[in-house]
Write an enzyme that holds these catalytic residues in place. Structure first.
Site, mmCIF file in Angstrom:
data_model
loop_
_atom_site.group_PDB
_atom_site.id
_atom_site.type_symbol
_atom_site.label_atom_id
_atom_site.label_comp_id
_atom_site.label_asym_id
_atom_site.label_seq_id
_atom_site.Cartn_x
_atom_site.Cartn_y
_atom_site.Cartn_z
ATOM 1 N N ASP A 193 -21.323 28.222 23.369
ATOM 2 C CA ASP A 193 -19.846 27.665 23.608
ATOM 3 C C ASP A 193 -19.442 26.282 24.057
ATOM 4 O O ASP A 193 -20.542 25.812 24.717
ATOM 5 C CB ASP A 193 -19.387 28.755 24.849
ATOM 6 C CG ASP A 193 -17.823 28.589 24.916
ATOM 7 O OD1 ASP A 193 -16.950 29.158 24.218
ATOM 8 O OD2 ASP A 193 -17.445 28.233 26.031
ATOM 9 N N GLU A 259 -20.814 26.033 18.661
ATOM 10 C CA GLU A 259 -19.375 25.716 18.567
ATOM 11 C C GLU A 259 -19.029 24.468 19.125
ATOM 12 O O GLU A 259 -19.145 23.972 20.291
ATOM 13 C CB GLU A 259 -18.639 26.673 19.750
ATOM 14 C CG GLU A 259 -16.875 26.628 19.503
ATOM 15 C CD GLU A 259 -16.183 26.574 20.681
ATOM 16 O OE1 GLU A 259 -15.086 26.867 20.623
ATOM 17 O OE2 GLU A 259 -16.685 26.412 21.969
HETATM 18 C C1 NOJ Z 1 -14.433 28.447 23.530
HETATM 19 C C2 NOJ Z 1 -13.995 30.082 23.487
HETATM 20 O O1 NOJ Z 1 -14.248 30.342 22.093
HETATM 21 C C3 NOJ Z 1 -12.643 30.312 24.094
HETATM 22 O O2 NOJ Z 1 -12.312 31.804 23.945
HETATM 23 C C4 NOJ Z 1 -12.910 29.947 25.489
HETATM 24 O O3 NOJ Z 1 -11.679 30.210 26.284
HETATM 25 C C5 NOJ Z 1 -13.440 28.549 25.867
HETATM 26 N N1 NOJ Z 1 -14.374 28.048 24.790
HETATM 27 C C6 NOJ Z 1 -13.765 28.306 27.180
HETATM 28 O O4 NOJ Z 1 -15.118 28.945 27.299
#
Ligand code: NOJ
Length: 512
Positions: A193, A259
């Site tokens: 993430d 990500e």
């Molecule tokens: C990206 C995640 O996909 C999202 O759902 C989340 O709110 C943020 N990162 C913070 O962790």
């Protein structure tokens, strides 16, 4: 092909209205039968659920809402038995404010080792009552919150998600151990993430005029700031080189998936060096409107950007943060036709495709009444709950087999979903579910081994046409039918074409 599971909303085995790990385990055969190769689980760790599990209290356990550690182990074992690999979400950028470390940081006070695990600073101005930098959080508020003793802490997301200090070796050591904890239990990889956010330079952002950090929930982070001190700092790569070594030391083919939102597609290459991530999400298509020009640009710039690296591209149209692509492309039957056509085109491309639970049922994004909106981002009125409504499995009325009995799910399902359940669509010719099954089987057979080269073909305005080996793919985003070459139709997203491809349809053809 990896299928994203949002555990709260996939299947509820214990009957509390929220999905859980046992629910997922009970549906693994469904996924294997659909033709999925791997599943990616959004977070299931103990959490106050302020950001639905992305606010983690303990990275080595399971929230009782979702089950127990032994449920996770059982899920892993069963998934492997039915031939599915399992990728789990890892959230290194921040913890929950309910994490014991954060309580210790607050108690220990300024200058302490406990506080140094997070990013605490004195404020600016004579009384220190102005935040240390001008940053806005992705969720819209200021990125700094002041605590009782006057210091401020950084949170790039919700106020309940304080950012960790990745320049502190203790933080790095903690996550090494978390990686090993899950690798020891057999996970096949991690979706990391906010991979581009771990390191920050604490100086003001040079904000261009009119810049707004989160104008659209389909776009998690605007890329509009040159030399952005918040994102994509060069030092993040040291973290992933370290992790790569840890993951590579385990047997099997384990992987790291980023990500990472970078300003330019080519910047993703930095994350895909041979000693860092195996894959990185590419959100260009997810951000594109229904347009042959935008789709072509998304495909071409991705392929060009990654061409010099060894990494496969990735493709994704929907996820738990974005308006479902079925709804982004319009209303009614036309939108569903378009969503299927876009999916079929995406599945023909080289690299890894990511599907989001429920898209195989053609679920639309749900407009929830304000009293049901729960996403912290929805405080601004435009949240992500609409793509997180629990799946309909069977039956004529909510909960549609999501929960046992009449227990209603944590977000209400539209009554119109009776026709969209897995049971209603199974074996129904032309249903979106049967279309996805056929498309995934066709991908295995014809697209997987077709090599990395994509050759674009001449096509009328509004039409995308490309070739991979013997496979020719056509997508009609225009308003007029378009003629097709001779060849064997492998699969189409709508009616089987005779000689022309109708608007809003896509087709794969085997040509000589
Ligand atoms: C990206 C995640 O996909 C999202 O759902 C989340 O709110 C943020 N990162 C913070 O962790």
């Amino acid at each position: 092909m990896t299928y994203q599971i949002y555990p709260r909303s996939f299947a509820d085995a214990d009957g509390d209205g929220t999905g859980d790990l046992a629910g997922i385990t009970s549906r693994l055969e469904y996924l294997a039968d659909l033709g999925v190769d791997a599943i990616w689980l959004s977070p299931f760790y103990p959490s106050p659920q302020s950001d639905y599990g992305y606010d983690v209290v303990d990275n080595r356990d399971v929230d009782p809402l979702f089950g127990s550690l032994s449920d996770a182990e059982h899920l892993l074992e069963r998934a492997h038995q039915v031939g599915l690999r399992v990728i789990i979400d890892l959230i290194p950028n921040h913890t929950s404010s309910a994490h014991p470390w954060f309580a210790e940081a607050l108690a220990a006070g300024p200058g302490s080792a406990e506080r140094d695990r997070y990013i605490f600073r004195d404020g600016r101005g004579p009384d220190g009552d102005e935040p240390p930098t001008n940053w806005r959080s992705v969720f819209g508020s200021g990125a700094w919150t002041r605590v009782e003793d006057g210091q401020w802490y950084l949170h790039m997301f919700d106020q309940e998600e304080p950012d960790l200090n990745w320049r502190n070796p203790e933080v790095a050591e903690e996550f090494r151990s978390v990686l090993r904890f899950w690798l020891d239990r057999g996970v096949d990889g991690f979706r990391v993430d906010v991979a581009h956010g771990l390191m920050k330079d604490l100086r003001d952002q040079k904000v261009p005029e009119g810049y707004s950090p989160n104008s659209d929930p389909a776009v998690m982070y605007d890329a509009g700031v040159e030399d952005d001190p918040m994102w994509d700092r060069p030092e993040v790569h040291d973290v992933y080189r370290d992790w790569h070594k840890i993951v590579a030391a385990y047997p099997g083919d384990r992987m790291l998936l980023a990500e990472a939102w970078t300003q330019w597609p080519a910047d993703l290459r930095g994350y895909l060096r041979t000693d860092e991530f195996d894959q990185a999400f590419n959100f260009l298509w997810l951000q594109s409107k229904w347009s042959a020009v935008e789709f072509t640009e998304a495909i071409m710039s991705t392929l060009q950007a990654l061409e010099p690296s060894r990494a496969w591209p990735t493709w994704v149209l929907s996820n738990h943060d974005a308006v479902r692509h079925r709804t982004r492309y319009g209303d009614g039957p036309q939108a569903l036709a378009r969503a299927r056509a876009a999916t079929l085109t995406m599945l023909a491309l080289p690299g890894s495709a990511y599907l989001y639970q429920g898209e195989e049922l053609g679920l639309p994004h749900v407009e929830l009444p304000p009293e049901h909106q729960q996403d912290p981002w929805a405080k601004g009125g435009n949240g992500r709950d609409g793509c997180r409504v629990p799946l309909p499995w069977s039956g004529d009325a909510p909960p549609f087999g999501f929960s046992p009995g009449d227990q209603q799910p944590w977000l209400p399902q539209p009554v119109q979903w009776a026709d969209l359940t897995v049971a209603a669509q199974t074996g129904r010719p032309g249903s979106t579910l049967e279309f996805y099954r056929a498309a995934l089987a066709a991908r295995r057979r014809y697209a997987r081994g077709a090599g990395g080269e994509v050759r674009f073909l001449d096509a009328p305005d509004g039409v995308i046409a490309f070739r991979r080996g013997r496979l020719s793919v056509f997508l009609n985003c225009g308003t007029a039918p378009t003629p097709l070459p001779d060849g064997d139709v492998v699969i189409c997203s709508g009616e089987r074409p005779v000689s022309d491809l109708a608007p809003d349809d896509a087709v794969w053809i085997l040509t000589g």
